[in-house]
Write a protein that holds these residues in place. Structure first.
Motif, mmCIF file in Angstrom:
data_model
loop_
_atom_site.group_PDB
_atom_site.id
_atom_site.type_symbol
_atom_site.label_atom_id
_atom_site.label_comp_id
_atom_site.label_asym_id
_atom_site.label_seq_id
_atom_site.Cartn_x
_atom_site.Cartn_y
_atom_site.Cartn_z
ATOM 1 N N CYS A 130 1.824 4.956 -1.335
ATOM 2 C CA CYS A 130 1.193 6.159 -1.890
ATOM 3 C C CYS A 130 2.120 6.898 -2.845
ATOM 4 O O CYS A 130 1.656 7.557 -3.770
ATOM 5 C CB CYS A 130 0.770 7.090 -0.761
ATOM 6 S SG CYS A 130 -0.427 6.377 0.378
ATOM 7 N N GLU A 135 0.862 -1.190 0.000
ATOM 8 C CA GLU A 135 0.000 0.000 0.000
ATOM 9 C C GLU A 135 0.893 1.234 0.000
ATOM 10 O O GLU A 135 1.025 1.919 1.012
ATOM 11 C CB GLU A 135 -0.934 -0.013 1.215
ATOM 12 C CG GLU A 135 -1.998 -1.095 1.172
ATOM 13 C CD GLU A 135 -2.975 -0.993 2.331
ATOM 14 O OE1 GLU A 135 -2.769 -0.117 3.204
ATOM 15 O OE2 GLU A 135 -3.927 -1.797 2.377
ATOM 16 N N ASP A 172 -2.383 -0.799 -7.187
ATOM 17 C CA ASP A 172 -3.114 -1.095 -5.954
ATOM 18 C C ASP A 172 -3.407 -2.595 -5.869
ATOM 19 O O ASP A 172 -3.634 -3.266 -6.880
ATOM 20 C CB ASP A 172 -4.435 -0.322 -5.919
ATOM 21 C CG ASP A 172 -4.212 1.179 -5.794
ATOM 22 O OD1 ASP A 172 -3.138 1.568 -5.284
ATOM 23 O OD2 ASP A 172 -5.102 1.940 -6.207
#
Length: 234
Positions: free
Chosen positions: A74, A72, A101
Protein backbone atom coordinates in the motif's frame (compact mmCIF):
# COMPACT_ATOMS: atom_id res chain seq x y z
CA UNK A 1 21.12 -18.47 3.07
CA UNK A 2 20.65 -20.63 0.02
CA UNK A 3 20.64 -18.93 -3.33
CA UNK A 4 17.22 -17.92 -4.61
CA UNK A 5 16.44 -17.19 -8.23
CA UNK A 6 13.53 -15.33 -9.84
CA UNK A 7 11.25 -15.68 -12.83
CA UNK A 8 8.75 -13.03 -13.91
CA UNK A 9 5.14 -14.16 -14.07
CA UNK A 10 2.34 -11.88 -15.38
CA UNK A 11 -0.25 -12.46 -12.67
CA UNK A 12 -1.99 -14.91 -10.40
CA UNK A 13 -5.48 -16.21 -11.10
CA UNK A 14 -8.14 -13.90 -9.72
CA UNK A 15 -10.02 -15.18 -6.69
CA UNK A 16 -13.83 -15.10 -6.79
CA UNK A 17 -15.68 -12.42 -4.86
CA UNK A 18 -15.73 -14.27 -1.57
CA UNK A 19 -15.47 -12.91 1.92
CA UNK A 20 -11.83 -12.25 2.82
CA UNK A 21 -10.65 -12.49 6.42
CA UNK A 22 -7.27 -11.60 7.89
CA UNK A 23 -6.31 -14.16 10.47
CA UNK A 24 -3.30 -13.02 12.45
CA UNK A 25 -3.19 -15.68 15.12
CA UNK A 26 -4.78 -18.63 13.36
CA UNK A 27 -2.28 -21.37 12.66
CA UNK A 28 -2.74 -24.76 11.06
CA UNK A 29 -1.16 -27.56 13.09
CA UNK A 30 2.28 -28.43 11.74
CA UNK A 31 2.45 -31.85 10.14
CA UNK A 32 5.98 -33.10 9.67
CA UNK A 33 6.49 -35.51 6.81
CA UNK A 34 8.92 -38.39 6.76
CA UNK A 35 11.45 -38.70 3.93
CA UNK A 36 9.30 -41.30 2.23
CA UNK A 37 6.21 -39.09 2.56
CA UNK A 38 8.12 -36.12 1.13
CA UNK A 39 9.19 -38.26 -1.84
CA UNK A 40 5.59 -39.37 -2.47
CA UNK A 41 4.32 -35.78 -2.11
CA UNK A 42 6.87 -34.50 -4.62
CA UNK A 43 5.96 -37.22 -7.13
CA UNK A 44 2.27 -36.34 -6.78
CA UNK A 45 3.06 -32.61 -6.99
CA UNK A 46 5.17 -32.98 -10.15
CA UNK A 47 2.44 -34.95 -11.88
CA UNK A 48 0.20 -31.87 -11.71
CA UNK A 49 2.59 -29.13 -12.88
CA UNK A 50 4.67 -28.22 -15.91
CA UNK A 51 8.32 -29.23 -16.26
CA UNK A 52 9.53 -25.71 -15.40
CA UNK A 53 7.72 -25.63 -12.06
CA UNK A 54 8.47 -29.12 -10.77
CA UNK A 55 10.17 -29.84 -7.46
CA UNK A 56 13.47 -31.69 -7.24
CA UNK A 57 14.45 -33.96 -4.33
CA UNK A 58 18.17 -34.13 -3.60
CA UNK A 59 20.06 -37.05 -2.08
CA UNK A 60 20.47 -35.18 1.23
CA UNK A 61 16.69 -34.89 1.67
CA UNK A 62 16.55 -31.18 0.77
CA UNK A 63 14.21 -30.37 -2.09
CA UNK A 64 13.94 -27.33 -4.35
CA UNK A 65 11.03 -25.83 -6.22
CA UNK A 66 9.08 -22.70 -7.09
CA UNK A 67 6.68 -20.43 -5.24
CA UNK A 68 4.76 -17.41 -6.54
CA UNK A 69 4.55 -14.28 -4.41
CA UNK A 70 2.06 -11.50 -5.14
CA UNK A 71 3.12 -8.00 -4.09
CA UNK A 72 0.31 -6.13 -2.30
CA UNK A 73 2.08 -3.04 -0.98
CA UNK A 74 0.00 0.00 0.00
CA UNK A 75 2.89 2.36 0.69
CA UNK A 76 5.69 3.40 -1.67
CA UNK A 77 8.97 1.50 -1.62
CA UNK A 78 12.42 3.09 -1.74
CA UNK A 79 14.56 1.77 -4.58
CA UNK A 80 18.27 2.31 -5.19
CA UNK A 81 19.13 4.11 -8.42
CA UNK A 82 20.79 2.18 -11.24
CA UNK A 83 24.08 3.97 -10.55
CA UNK A 84 24.24 2.79 -6.95
CA UNK A 85 23.16 -0.82 -7.59
CA UNK A 86 26.04 -3.20 -7.19
CA UNK A 87 28.19 -0.59 -5.48
CA UNK A 88 29.60 -1.18 -2.01
CA UNK A 89 29.72 2.53 -1.23
CA UNK A 90 26.60 4.07 0.35
CA UNK A 91 24.55 6.27 -1.95
CA UNK A 92 21.75 8.79 -1.48
CA UNK A 93 20.48 8.19 -5.01
CA UNK A 94 17.20 6.55 -4.07
CA UNK A 95 13.70 6.89 -5.50
CA UNK A 96 10.36 6.14 -3.87
CA UNK A 97 7.45 4.87 -5.95
CA UNK A 98 4.33 2.73 -5.70
CA UNK A 99 4.69 -0.83 -6.97
CA UNK A 100 2.06 -1.63 -9.65
CA UNK A 101 -0.92 -3.71 -8.55
CA UNK A 102 -0.83 -7.38 -9.47
CA UNK A 103 2.95 -7.61 -9.57
CA UNK A 104 3.96 -11.27 -9.10
CA UNK A 105 7.35 -12.94 -8.86
CA UNK A 106 8.21 -16.62 -9.06
CA UNK A 107 11.08 -17.64 -6.80
CA UNK A 108 13.18 -20.79 -7.02
CA UNK A 109 13.92 -21.76 -3.41
CA UNK A 110 14.80 -24.77 -1.29
CA UNK A 111 12.97 -26.45 1.56
CA UNK A 112 15.47 -24.89 4.00
CA UNK A 113 14.68 -21.28 3.03
CA UNK A 114 12.65 -19.43 5.65
CA UNK A 115 10.00 -16.74 5.28
CA UNK A 116 12.52 -14.08 6.33
CA UNK A 117 14.96 -15.21 3.62
CA UNK A 118 12.22 -15.12 0.98
CA UNK A 119 11.30 -11.55 1.97
CA UNK A 120 14.93 -10.45 1.81
CA UNK A 121 15.36 -12.09 -1.59
CA UNK A 122 12.23 -10.37 -2.96
CA UNK A 123 13.44 -6.96 -1.82
CA UNK A 124 16.86 -7.64 -3.30
CA UNK A 125 15.23 -8.56 -6.60
CA UNK A 126 13.60 -5.11 -6.79
CA UNK A 127 16.68 -3.32 -5.34
CA UNK A 128 14.49 -2.15 -2.46
CA UNK A 129 16.43 -0.22 0.17
CA UNK A 130 13.71 -0.44 2.83
CA UNK A 131 14.30 -2.45 5.98
CA UNK A 132 13.03 -6.05 5.46
CA UNK A 133 11.53 -5.89 8.96
CA UNK A 134 8.84 -3.57 7.54
CA UNK A 135 7.36 -6.41 5.49
CA UNK A 136 5.58 -9.68 6.20
CA UNK A 137 4.71 -12.73 4.11
CA UNK A 138 1.13 -13.97 4.22
CA UNK A 139 -0.50 -17.16 3.05
CA UNK A 140 -3.90 -16.97 1.39
CA UNK A 141 -6.18 -19.97 1.18
CA UNK A 142 -9.79 -21.08 0.75
CA UNK A 143 -11.74 -22.55 3.64
CA UNK A 144 -15.47 -23.21 3.60
CA UNK A 145 -16.24 -20.82 0.74
CA UNK A 146 -14.20 -18.02 2.29
CA UNK A 147 -10.75 -16.65 1.57
CA UNK A 148 -8.41 -16.35 4.54
CA UNK A 149 -5.08 -14.59 4.82
CA UNK A 150 -2.71 -15.43 7.64
CA UNK A 151 0.66 -13.89 8.44
CA UNK A 152 3.50 -16.40 8.47
CA UNK A 153 6.20 -16.42 11.12
CA UNK A 154 9.76 -15.65 10.01
CA UNK A 155 10.91 -19.22 10.65
CA UNK A 156 8.31 -21.03 8.56
CA UNK A 157 9.35 -22.65 5.28
CA UNK A 158 7.23 -21.56 2.28
CA UNK A 159 8.27 -24.42 0.00
CA UNK A 160 7.13 -26.97 2.59
CA UNK A 161 3.75 -25.20 2.78
CA UNK A 162 3.58 -25.25 -1.03
CA UNK A 163 4.33 -28.97 -1.12
CA UNK A 164 1.73 -29.88 1.51
CA UNK A 165 -0.98 -27.71 -0.10
CA UNK A 166 -0.23 -28.84 -3.65
CA UNK A 167 0.34 -26.69 -6.75
CA UNK A 168 -3.11 -25.03 -6.96
CA UNK A 169 -2.96 -21.34 -6.02
CA UNK A 170 -6.63 -21.50 -5.01
CA UNK A 171 -5.58 -23.80 -2.19
CA UNK A 172 -2.57 -21.71 -1.16
CA UNK A 173 -0.84 -18.59 -2.44
CA UNK A 174 1.72 -16.21 -0.95
CA UNK A 175 1.35 -12.44 -0.57
CA UNK A 176 3.92 -9.82 0.47
CA UNK A 177 2.50 -6.92 2.49
CA UNK A 178 3.62 -4.28 4.92
CA UNK A 179 3.35 -5.20 8.57
CA UNK A 180 -0.17 -4.48 9.83
CA UNK A 181 0.57 -2.32 12.87
CA UNK A 182 -2.57 -0.18 12.82
CA UNK A 183 -0.58 3.05 12.45
CA UNK A 184 2.42 3.85 10.30
CA UNK A 185 5.57 3.85 12.41
CA UNK A 186 7.26 6.83 10.80
CA UNK A 187 10.26 6.61 13.11
CA UNK A 188 11.24 3.38 11.34
CA UNK A 189 11.86 5.28 8.09
CA UNK A 190 15.08 7.06 7.18
CA UNK A 191 15.27 10.79 6.36
CA UNK A 192 15.64 10.17 2.57
CA UNK A 193 12.60 7.87 2.67
CA UNK A 194 10.47 10.47 4.46
CA UNK A 195 11.62 13.18 2.04
CA UNK A 196 10.62 10.97 -0.90
CA UNK A 197 7.21 10.38 0.68
CA UNK A 198 6.72 14.14 0.97
CA UNK A 199 7.63 14.62 -2.69
CA UNK A 200 5.11 11.97 -3.70
CA UNK A 201 2.40 13.59 -1.56
CA UNK A 202 3.21 17.03 -3.02
CA UNK A 203 2.87 15.67 -6.55
CA UNK A 204 -0.43 13.95 -5.75
CA UNK A 205 -1.72 17.14 -4.12
CA UNK A 206 -0.73 19.27 -7.15
CA UNK A 207 -2.32 16.76 -9.53
CA UNK A 208 -5.59 16.78 -7.59
CA UNK A 209 -5.53 20.57 -7.37
CA UNK A 210 -5.08 20.86 -11.14
CA UNK A 211 -7.99 18.48 -11.70
CA UNK A 212 -10.21 20.65 -9.49
CA UNK A 213 -9.09 23.85 -11.25
CA UNK A 214 -9.90 22.36 -14.66
CA UNK A 215 -13.28 21.14 -13.46
CA UNK A 216 -14.34 24.49 -12.04
CA UNK A 217 -12.92 26.40 -15.02
CA UNK A 218 -15.14 24.32 -17.31
CA UNK A 219 -18.12 24.89 -15.00
CA UNK A 220 -17.45 28.63 -14.93
CA UNK A 221 -17.26 28.71 -18.72
CA UNK A 222 -20.67 27.05 -19.03
CA UNK A 223 -22.22 29.48 -16.53
CA UNK A 224 -20.81 32.50 -18.37
CA UNK A 225 -22.06 31.13 -21.68
CA UNK A 226 -25.55 30.63 -20.22
CA UNK A 227 -25.47 34.11 -18.70
CA UNK A 228 -24.59 35.70 -22.03
CA UNK A 229 -27.53 33.89 -23.62
CA UNK A 230 -29.92 35.29 -21.00
CA UNK A 231 -28.64 38.89 -21.31
CA UNK A 232 -28.54 38.87 -25.11
CA UNK A 233 -31.03 41.44 -26.53
CA UNK A 234 -34.21 39.94 -27.97
Amino acid sequence: MAELSFTGVPSLPQFPDLEIKDVQKERDPHVYLSKEEVKEKIQSYNSSVTDKLKMTLNANGIYTGFIKVQMELCRPITVQSSQSQGSCAPSNQETAFYLPDGCVNTLHISSTNTVREVIEALLKKFFVADNPAKFALYKRCHKEDQVYTCKLSDREHPLYLRLVAGPKTEMLSFVLREHETGEVMWEAFSIPELQNFLRILDKEENDQLQILKNRYAAYRGKLEEALRGVLKPG
